[in-house]
Design a protein around this motif. Structure first.
Motif, PDB file in Angstrom:
ATOM      1  N   LYS A 123       0.717  -1.340  -0.039  1.00  0.00           N
ATOM      2  CA  LYS A 123      -0.135  -0.056   0.127  1.00  0.00           C
ATOM      3  C   LYS A 123       0.847   1.153   0.049  1.00  0.00           C
ATOM      4  N   LEU A 124       0.324   2.487  -0.323  1.00  0.00           N
ATOM      5  CA  LEU A 124       0.918   3.462  -0.500  1.00  0.00           C
ATOM      6  C   LEU A 124       0.472   4.414   0.724  1.00  0.00           C
ATOM      7  N   VAL A 125       1.409   5.099   1.668  1.00  0.00           N
ATOM      8  CA  VAL A 125       1.352   5.630   2.755  1.00  0.00           C
ATOM      9  C   VAL A 125       1.732   6.925   2.302  1.00  0.00           C
ATOM     10  N   LEU A 126       0.920   7.987   2.695  1.00  0.00           N
ATOM     11  CA  LEU A 126       1.100   9.592   2.757  1.00  0.00           C
ATOM     12  C   LEU A 126       1.440  10.001   3.948  1.00  0.00           C
ATOM     13  N   LEU A 132      -4.149   7.441  -5.577  1.00  0.00           N
ATOM     14  CA  LEU A 132      -3.111   6.382  -5.069  1.00  0.00           C
ATOM     15  C   LEU A 132      -2.791   6.128  -3.933  1.00  0.00           C
ATOM     16  N   VAL A 133      -3.230   6.883  -2.856  1.00  0.00           N
ATOM     17  CA  VAL A 133      -2.830   6.826  -1.482  1.00  0.00           C
ATOM     18  C   VAL A 133      -4.104   6.110  -1.046  1.00  0.00           C
ATOM     19  N   ASP A 134      -3.531   4.785  -0.265  1.00  0.00           N
ATOM     20  CA  ASP A 134      -4.243   3.764   0.521  1.00  0.00           C
ATOM     21  C   ASP A 134      -4.469   4.339   2.018  1.00  0.00           C
ATOM     22  N   GLU A 135      -3.412   5.044   2.654  1.00  0.00           N
ATOM     23  CA  GLU A 135      -3.380   5.334   3.832  1.00  0.00           C
ATOM     24  C   GLU A 135      -2.843   6.749   4.050  1.00  0.00           C
ATOM     25  N   TYR A 136      -3.495   7.663   4.772  1.00  0.00           N
ATOM     26  CA  TYR A 136      -2.830   8.984   5.239  1.00  0.00           C
ATOM     27  C   TYR A 136      -2.379   9.031   6.747  1.00  0.00           C
ATOM     28  N   ARG A 137      -1.077   9.330   6.781  1.00  0.00           N
ATOM     29  CA  ARG A 137      -0.643   9.404   8.389  1.00  0.00           C
ATOM     30  C   ARG A 137      -0.007  10.901   8.418  1.00  0.00           C
ATOM     31  N   LEU A 138      -0.882  11.649   9.198  1.00  0.00           N
ATOM     32  CA  LEU A 138      -0.840  13.025   9.239  1.00  0.00           C
ATOM     33  C   LEU A 138      -0.489  13.528  10.677  1.00  0.00           C
ATOM     34  N   SER A 139       0.598  14.043  10.549  1.00  0.00           N
ATOM     35  CA  SER A 139       0.993  14.747  12.038  1.00  0.00           C
ATOM     36  C   SER A 139       0.532  16.132  12.011  1.00  0.00           C
ATOM     37  N   ILE A 140      -0.438  16.373  12.781  1.00  0.00           N
ATOM     38  CA  ILE A 140      -1.248  17.658  12.924  1.00  0.00           C
ATOM     39  C   ILE A 140      -0.625  18.625  14.011  1.00  0.00           C
ATOM     40  N   HIS A 141      -0.107  19.689  13.804  1.00  0.00           N
ATOM     41  CA  HIS A 141       0.538  20.550  14.680  1.00  0.00           C
ATOM     42  C   HIS A 141      -0.393  21.828  14.978  1.00  0.00           C
ATOM     43  N   LEU A 167     -11.095   7.651   9.954  1.00  0.00           N
ATOM     44  CA  LEU A 167     -10.126   7.697  11.090  1.00  0.00           C
ATOM     45  C   LEU A 167      -9.768   6.201  11.325  1.00  0.00           C
ATOM     46  N   THR A 168      -8.381   5.872  11.487  1.00  0.00           N
ATOM     47  CA  THR A 168      -8.035   4.593  11.816  1.00  0.00           C
ATOM     48  C   THR A 168      -7.272   4.501  13.288  1.00  0.00           C
ATOM     49  N   GLY A 169      -6.706   5.558  13.476  1.00  0.00           N
ATOM     50  CA  GLY A 169      -5.918   5.803  14.728  1.00  0.00           C
ATOM     51  C   GLY A 169      -5.465   7.158  14.947  1.00  0.00           C
ATOM     52  N   ALA A 170      -5.130   7.358  16.298  1.00  0.00           N
ATOM     53  CA  ALA A 170      -4.854   8.939  16.740  1.00  0.00           C
ATOM     54  C   ALA A 170      -4.042   8.866  17.922  1.00  0.00           C
ATOM     55  N   ARG A 171      -3.082   9.653  18.001  1.00  0.00           N
ATOM     56  CA  ARG A 171      -2.201   9.833  19.261  1.00  0.00           C
ATOM     57  C   ARG A 171      -1.524  11.227  19.436  1.00  0.00           C
ATOM     58  N   CYS A 172      -1.891  11.603  20.585  1.00  0.00           N
ATOM     59  CA  CYS A 172      -1.378  12.991  21.018  1.00  0.00           C
ATOM     60  C   CYS A 172      -0.105  12.906  21.674  1.00  0.00           C
ATOM     61  N   PHE A 173       0.521  14.037  21.453  1.00  0.00           N
ATOM     62  CA  PHE A 173       1.929  14.172  21.957  1.00  0.00           C
ATOM     63  C   PHE A 173       2.130  15.471  22.992  1.00  0.00           C
ATOM     64  N   PRO A 174       2.978  15.392  23.899  1.00  0.00           N
ATOM     65  CA  PRO A 174       2.971  16.532  25.012  1.00  0.00           C
ATOM     66  C   PRO A 174       3.199  17.994  24.340  1.00  0.00           C
ATOM     67  N   ALA A 175       3.790  18.109  23.421  1.00  0.00           N
ATOM     68  CA  ALA A 175       4.129  19.307  22.741  1.00  0.00           C
ATOM     69  C   ALA A 175       2.958  20.000  21.706  1.00  0.00           C
ATOM     70  N   ALA A 188       1.210  18.318  19.211  1.00  0.00           N
ATOM     71  CA  ALA A 188       1.113  17.635  17.724  1.00  0.00           C
ATOM     72  C   ALA A 188      -0.073  16.452  18.260  1.00  0.00           C
ATOM     73  N   VAL A 189      -0.617  16.071  17.103  1.00  0.00           N
ATOM     74  CA  VAL A 189      -1.538  14.804  16.956  1.00  0.00           C
ATOM     75  C   VAL A 189      -1.317  14.007  15.804  1.00  0.00           C
ATOM     76  N   ALA A 190      -0.737  13.070  16.008  1.00  0.00           N
ATOM     77  CA  ALA A 190      -0.552  11.766  14.826  1.00  0.00           C
ATOM     78  C   ALA A 190      -1.998  11.070  14.489  1.00  0.00           C
ATOM     79  N   ALA A 191      -2.395  11.374  13.378  1.00  0.00           N
ATOM     80  CA  ALA A 191      -3.760  10.679  13.144  1.00  0.00           C
ATOM     81  C   ALA A 191      -3.613   9.870  11.681  1.00  0.00           C
TER      82      ALA A 191
END
Length: 184
Positions: free
Chosen positions: A3-6, A136-145, A165-173, A175-178
């Motif tokens: 798969k293609l991950v962006l 062409l994108v099968d999955e998006y992995r965005l780090s949202i600032h 949405l298939t997953g999300a994780r918050c970081f102390p500074a 940003a959110v990875a989604a």
């Protein structure tokens, strides 16, 4: 099939760079957690895909960098897409040239054996827009600032696109990875 991950760094208002291409707004939130997350995403890739402009920038930066991400950036095989001739100056690089190279090239890359890894597209608003436009994108992995750039920023989404949405994780500074997959 691979798969293609962006993977992109994105502002809260959907920009991936300022109009002049500057990315300084991502660094204040790039804490240890986001760095670890980025290393994990890079480590799962069997090839790193990018457009010509991003390739030139990364080829000038990563081979001389000693930061925590540099080793993976240099080790992962790279595929650069270019409309005009492009010299492959960075180790483990393959260049695909021509107007039809993007869709045909990615379709062929998806069929190749990738040792279980995915194709990782990273960087370049124009390149990312082309991938999205061609579906062409099968999955998006965005780090949202938590930064708003405003109307002068570069965006990758040109129109409506349903994502799940298939997953999300918050970081102390802040940003959110989604992770998202296209609907339908």
């Amino acid at each position: 099939m691979r798969k293609l991950v962006l993977m992109m760094q994105v502002s809260l208002d959907g920009c991936v760079a300022r109009q002049d291409g500057e990315l300084e707004w991502i660094f204040p939130q790039f804490d240890d957690g986001l760095t670890e997350h980025t290393l994990g995403v890079l480590g799962g890739a069997s090839a790193h895909l990018m457009g010509a402009a991003t390739y030139r920038d990364m080829a000038a930066h990563w081979p001389v960098s000693d930061g925590p991400i540099a080793a993976l950036m240099n080790e992962i095989p790279k595929v650069a897409f270019a409309e005009r001739p492009l010299e492959a100056t960075w180790a483990t690089t393959r260049v695909l040239e021509g107007g039809d190279a993007l869709a045909e090239g990615i379709t062929a890359l998806k069929r190749e054996d990738g040792d279980g890894g995915y194709l990782l597209a990273h960087g370049g608003a124009s390149f990312a827009r082309s991938l999205i436009r061609e579906r062409l994108v099968d999955e998006y992995r965005l780090s949202i600032h938590p930064v708003a750039i405003g109307t002068s920023g570069q965006r990758i989404f040109e129109g409506p696109l349903g994502l799940r949405l298939t997953g999300a994780r918050c970081f102390p500074a802040g940003a959110v990875a989604a992770s998202y997959e296209p609907e339908g």
